[in-house]
Write an enzyme that holds these catalytic residues in place. Structure first.
Site, mmCIF file in Angstrom:
data_model
loop_
_atom_site.group_PDB
_atom_site.id
_atom_site.type_symbol
_atom_site.label_atom_id
_atom_site.label_comp_id
_atom_site.label_asym_id
_atom_site.label_seq_id
_atom_site.Cartn_x
_atom_site.Cartn_y
_atom_site.Cartn_z
ATOM 1 N N ASP A 34 -16.938 19.355 29.190
ATOM 2 C CA ASP A 34 -17.464 20.371 28.276
ATOM 3 C C ASP A 34 -16.369 20.977 27.392
ATOM 4 O O ASP A 34 -16.500 22.070 26.867
ATOM 5 C CB ASP A 34 -18.239 21.450 29.050
ATOM 6 C CG ASP A 34 -17.340 22.225 29.982
ATOM 7 O OD1 ASP A 34 -16.177 21.809 30.169
ATOM 8 O OD2 ASP A 34 -17.794 23.255 30.501
ATOM 9 N N HIS A 238 -3.783 0.296 11.027
ATOM 10 C CA HIS A 238 -4.160 1.583 11.622
ATOM 11 C C HIS A 238 -3.343 1.868 12.884
ATOM 12 O O HIS A 238 -3.872 2.347 13.894
ATOM 13 C CB HIS A 238 -5.664 1.615 11.913
ATOM 14 C CG HIS A 238 -6.490 1.607 10.675
ATOM 15 N ND1 HIS A 238 -7.829 1.321 10.663
ATOM 16 C CD2 HIS A 238 -6.162 1.842 9.385
ATOM 17 C CE1 HIS A 238 -8.290 1.370 9.426
ATOM 18 N NE2 HIS A 238 -7.287 1.686 8.635
ATOM 19 N N ASP A 255 2.339 6.857 6.930
ATOM 20 C CA ASP A 255 1.109 7.205 6.204
ATOM 21 C C ASP A 255 0.573 8.450 6.869
ATOM 22 O O ASP A 255 -0.011 8.394 7.961
ATOM 23 C CB ASP A 255 0.106 6.035 6.294
ATOM 24 C CG ASP A 255 -1.163 6.291 5.478
ATOM 25 O OD1 ASP A 255 -1.368 7.431 5.030
ATOM 26 O OD2 ASP A 255 -1.953 5.338 5.313
ATOM 27 N N ASP A 266 -3.029 12.385 1.146
ATOM 28 C CA ASP A 266 -2.946 11.063 1.780
ATOM 29 C C ASP A 266 -1.772 10.329 1.130
ATOM 30 O O ASP A 266 -1.913 9.822 0.016
ATOM 31 C CB ASP A 266 -4.280 10.339 1.547
ATOM 32 C CG ASP A 266 -4.345 8.990 2.244
ATOM 33 O OD1 ASP A 266 -3.393 8.625 2.958
ATOM 34 O OD2 ASP A 266 -5.376 8.302 2.057
ATOM 35 N N HIS A 345 -6.218 -5.074 2.095
ATOM 36 C CA HIS A 345 -7.086 -3.884 1.940
ATOM 37 C C HIS A 345 -7.250 -3.551 0.459
ATOM 38 O O HIS A 345 -6.599 -4.136 -0.404
ATOM 39 C CB HIS A 345 -6.531 -2.704 2.733
ATOM 40 C CG HIS A 345 -5.115 -2.312 2.385
ATOM 41 N ND1 HIS A 345 -4.794 -1.641 1.234
ATOM 42 C CD2 HIS A 345 -3.947 -2.497 3.046
ATOM 43 C CE1 HIS A 345 -3.495 -1.413 1.203
ATOM 44 N NE2 HIS A 345 -2.937 -1.935 2.287
ATOM 45 N N HIS A 349 -8.988 4.843 -2.839
ATOM 46 C CA HIS A 349 -10.273 5.491 -2.591
ATOM 47 C C HIS A 349 -10.215 6.895 -3.165
ATOM 48 O O HIS A 349 -9.135 7.455 -3.341
ATOM 49 C CB HIS A 349 -10.551 5.541 -1.079
ATOM 50 C CG HIS A 349 -9.386 6.078 -0.287
ATOM 51 N ND1 HIS A 349 -9.172 7.425 -0.104
ATOM 52 C CD2 HIS A 349 -8.348 5.460 0.335
ATOM 53 C CE1 HIS A 349 -8.075 7.606 0.619
ATOM 54 N NE2 HIS A 349 -7.535 6.437 0.886
ATOM 55 N N HIS A 356 -11.575 9.660 2.721
ATOM 56 C CA HIS A 356 -12.251 8.627 1.942
ATOM 57 C C HIS A 356 -13.456 9.329 1.326
ATOM 58 O O HIS A 356 -14.506 9.465 1.948
ATOM 59 C CB HIS A 356 -12.665 7.447 2.820
ATOM 60 C CG HIS A 356 -11.483 6.682 3.348
ATOM 61 N ND1 HIS A 356 -11.595 5.577 4.139
ATOM 62 C CD2 HIS A 356 -10.149 6.859 3.178
ATOM 63 C CE1 HIS A 356 -10.383 5.107 4.441
ATOM 64 N NE2 HIS A 356 -9.497 5.888 3.869
ATOM 65 N N GLU A 380 -2.615 2.701 -3.394
ATOM 66 C CA GLU A 380 -1.869 2.356 -2.181
ATOM 67 C C GLU A 380 -1.815 0.863 -1.868
ATOM 68 O O GLU A 380 -2.276 0.413 -0.814
ATOM 69 C CB GLU A 380 -2.474 3.101 -0.989
ATOM 70 C CG GLU A 380 -3.994 2.986 -0.857
ATOM 71 C CD GLU A 380 -4.511 3.697 0.398
ATOM 72 O OE1 GLU A 380 -4.000 3.428 1.493
ATOM 73 O OE2 GLU A 380 -5.427 4.534 0.247
ATOM 74 N N TYR A 384 2.068 -7.009 3.871
ATOM 75 C CA TYR A 384 2.290 -7.006 5.320
ATOM 76 C C TYR A 384 2.441 -8.450 5.774
ATOM 77 O O TYR A 384 1.523 -9.253 5.594
ATOM 78 C CB TYR A 384 1.099 -6.352 6.040
ATOM 79 C CG TYR A 384 0.637 -5.080 5.349
ATOM 80 C CD1 TYR A 384 1.174 -3.838 5.698
ATOM 81 C CD2 TYR A 384 -0.305 -5.128 4.313
ATOM 82 C CE1 TYR A 384 0.780 -2.685 5.029
ATOM 83 C CE2 TYR A 384 -0.698 -3.979 3.643
ATOM 84 C CZ TYR A 384 -0.160 -2.765 4.002
ATOM 85 O OH TYR A 384 -0.546 -1.628 3.344
ATOM 86 N N ARG A 408 3.955 -0.275 2.361
ATOM 87 C CA ARG A 408 2.862 0.318 1.571
ATOM 88 C C ARG A 408 3.424 1.545 0.864
ATOM 89 O O ARG A 408 4.270 2.247 1.436
ATOM 90 C CB ARG A 408 1.663 0.707 2.458
ATOM 91 C CG ARG A 408 0.531 1.366 1.683
ATOM 92 C CD ARG A 408 -0.802 1.444 2.423
ATOM 93 N NE ARG A 408 -0.797 2.287 3.607
ATOM 94 C CZ ARG A 408 -0.768 1.835 4.849
ATOM 95 N NH1 ARG A 408 -0.723 0.536 5.080
ATOM 96 N NH2 ARG A 408 -0.759 2.669 5.870
ATOM 97 N N GLU A 410 1.830 4.845 -1.242
ATOM 98 C CA GLU A 410 0.543 5.490 -1.556
ATOM 99 C C GLU A 410 0.755 6.840 -2.213
ATOM 100 O O GLU A 410 1.409 7.726 -1.650
ATOM 101 C CB GLU A 410 -0.273 5.686 -0.266
ATOM 102 C CG GLU A 410 -1.610 6.401 -0.495
ATOM 103 C CD GLU A 410 -2.475 6.490 0.755
ATOM 104 O OE1 GLU A 410 -1.922 6.443 1.873
ATOM 105 O OE2 GLU A 410 -3.705 6.608 0.603
HETATM 106 N N1 GLY Z 1 -4.574 7.050 5.602
HETATM 107 C C1 GLY Z 1 -5.833 6.568 5.313
HETATM 108 C C2 GLY Z 1 -5.827 5.771 4.099
HETATM 109 O O1 GLY Z 1 -4.791 5.516 3.544
HETATM 110 O O2 GLY Z 1 -6.853 5.411 3.602
HETATM 111 MN MN MN Z 2 -3.043 6.765 3.701
HETATM 112 MN MN MN Z 3 -5.506 6.264 1.595
#
Ligand code: GLY
Ligand code: MN
Ligand code: MN
Length: 436
Positions: A34, A238, A255, A266, A345, A349, A356, A380, A384, A408, A410
């Site tokens: 709980d 991830h 990230d 982000d 990817h 976004h 997102h 971004e 890889y 990456r 971003e």
């Molecule tokens: N960190 C989540 C993304 O880059 O979409």
């Molecule tokens: Mn990100």
């Molecule tokens: Mn992102």
């Protein structure tokens, strides 16, 4: 801020005309047994009301004679409030949230019908609360069954989340101020991370120091689980274990972003843990940076949403061919999705109340909708090269020096009337700055 919530409701009410829209708050989520998760309001509900409690329902009924905006909220309960916090309650909610009428949530079954029975259609998003979904369907079926006698009622249910996407795509000055604050805090944390990362330290130490800054600066906390990925961990998109000890020849991909007053940042940066890139790391970093700069150039009002991804994909694919990591011709490799072995990817976004964020990307004819001023989008791209990389048929074997490198970069970019603004420019990304 109340006037802005009112304007948002007004805009949605104009869009739904003779319909009624019903929005459900987020539930109180249980972590284990709980023990409760910190409450986080459902974003559409928050966008329209600013009301920050669970067990609530908001109704927009522009056609109703007396009440166009109605809230159902938890009643005051001093005993429960001792355990789980203050409740606004029915009385205070009316004045504080500008509702025409407020009821206790316990009265929902009895009071909701009057706001739906003469609506031309019903707007509702079928979410994860099954029993609430059932309640809405039952109400609708009842009204359809009695339609012939009453001569009115909602003839269809449309998705309320889709309805909101058009509105949430364009950020107001008040929303942008919050995103800018989230970005400023996140920038400070990234710049600190770069200063303290060194061989021998653990990934979680960097995470801890960044999240310490988030909270210390007044952010709610991380906007999403922070990724602090050294060495080959950067090839796991991830990766959130963050438990490896960093080595001198590693790249570190971070990230991480904070949520400030419900709005998110982000940001990703990748830099050497030691003082210098290896030649292969440097080459890939330069290629990703070039792809990212090309993609950012395509973030302009009027430019279709796919173009920034296409720009990044073309630059990366051409670069990989030049390096001998892919073999073939750019267009054909992209057509055959061969670039996805290294860049699997999307390039970005929308960003806002959700990481997102809401926003319809395509038209029914499959063309992509253009960016408009007030959109905030992440850019971004990445490359890889898994330590387990195996070339597809017809593609070259690659030297092991390339394996286990992930990069990456971003940024968060605002579309302006005349072009764009990189909101995250306070976090350096030049090659020289990454080696400083
Ligand atoms: N960190 C989540 C993304 O880059 O979409
Ligand atoms: Mn990100
Ligand atoms: Mn992102």
């Amino acid at each position: 801020m109340q006037s802005e919530y009112r304007q948002r409701r007004q805009a949605v009410m104009e869009a739904i005309g003779g319909g009624t829209a019903i929005f459900r708050s987020a539930p109180m989520a249980v972590m284990h047994n709980d023990v409760e998760h910190p409450f986080r309001q459902e974003s559409d509900f928050f966008y329209l009301t600013g009301f920050n409690e669970p067990e609530a329902v908001a109704v927009l009924a522009p056609h109703h004679d007396e009440h166009q905006f109605v809230l159902f909220v938890r009643p005051k309960d001093l005993e429960k409030e001792i355990w789980s916090g203050y409740r606004v309650g029915v009385e205070a909610a009316k004045a504080r949230y500008g509702a025409d009428e407020v009821y206790s949530i316990t009265e929902l079954d009895e009071k909701l019908t009057q706001y739906v029975e003469r609506a031309e259609r019903l707007y509702y998003h079928f979410g994860c609360d099954r029993s609430f979904n059932d309640k809405i369907v039952a109400l609708w079926q009842r009204l359809i069954a009695t339609y012939p006698k009453r001569g009115a009622g909602p003839v269809a249910i449309e998705d309320a989340k889709l309805l909101l996407q058009t509105f949430r795509r364009v950020k107001s000055p008040a929303e942008l101020a919050r995103i800018r604050r989230a970005v400023a805090i996140t920038a400070k944390a990234h710049n600190h991370a770069r200063a303290i990362a060194q061989p021998g330290r653990y990934e979680y130490e960097i995470q801890a120091e960044m999240e310490h800054i988030f909270r210390l600066e007044g952010a709610i906390g991380p906007a999403y689980p922070s990724i602090v990925a050294s060495g080959a961990n950067a090839c796991i998109l991830h990766y959130i274990e963050n438990n490896r000890q960093m080595q001198a020849e590693d790249l570190l991909l971070i990230d991480a972003g904070c949520a400030y007053d419900y709005y998110n940042a982000d940001i990703t940066r990748t830099f050497p843990v030691g003082s210098q890139f290896t030649p292969e790391q440097r080459t890939l970093y330069e290629l990703v940076l070039e792809a990212q700069l090309q993609a950012i150039e395509a973030v302009q009002p009027g430019r279709p949403f796919n173009e920034f991804h296409d720009a990044a994909t073309r630059t990366i694919t051409a670069g990989l061919i030049e390096l001998g990591l892919l073999a073939g011709e750019v267009d054909q490799l992209i057509e055959e999705k061969k670039h996805k072995a290294f860049f699997m990817h999307g390039t970005g976004h929308f960003l806002g109340l959700d990481v997102h964020d809401s926003g319809i990307l395509r038209n029914p004819d499959k063309t992509w909708r253009p960016f408009t001023a007030g959109n905030v989008v992440t850019v971004e791209p990445g490359i890889y090269i898994s330590p387990h990389y195996e070339p597809a048929e017809g593609q070259p074997a690659i030297n092991s020096r390339w394996l286990g490198i992930g990069v990456r970069i971003e940024d968060d970019v605002l579309v302006t009337e005349s072009g764009h603004e990189v909101l995250t420019a306070a976090v350096p990304k030049t090659l020289a700055a990454m080696e400083a």
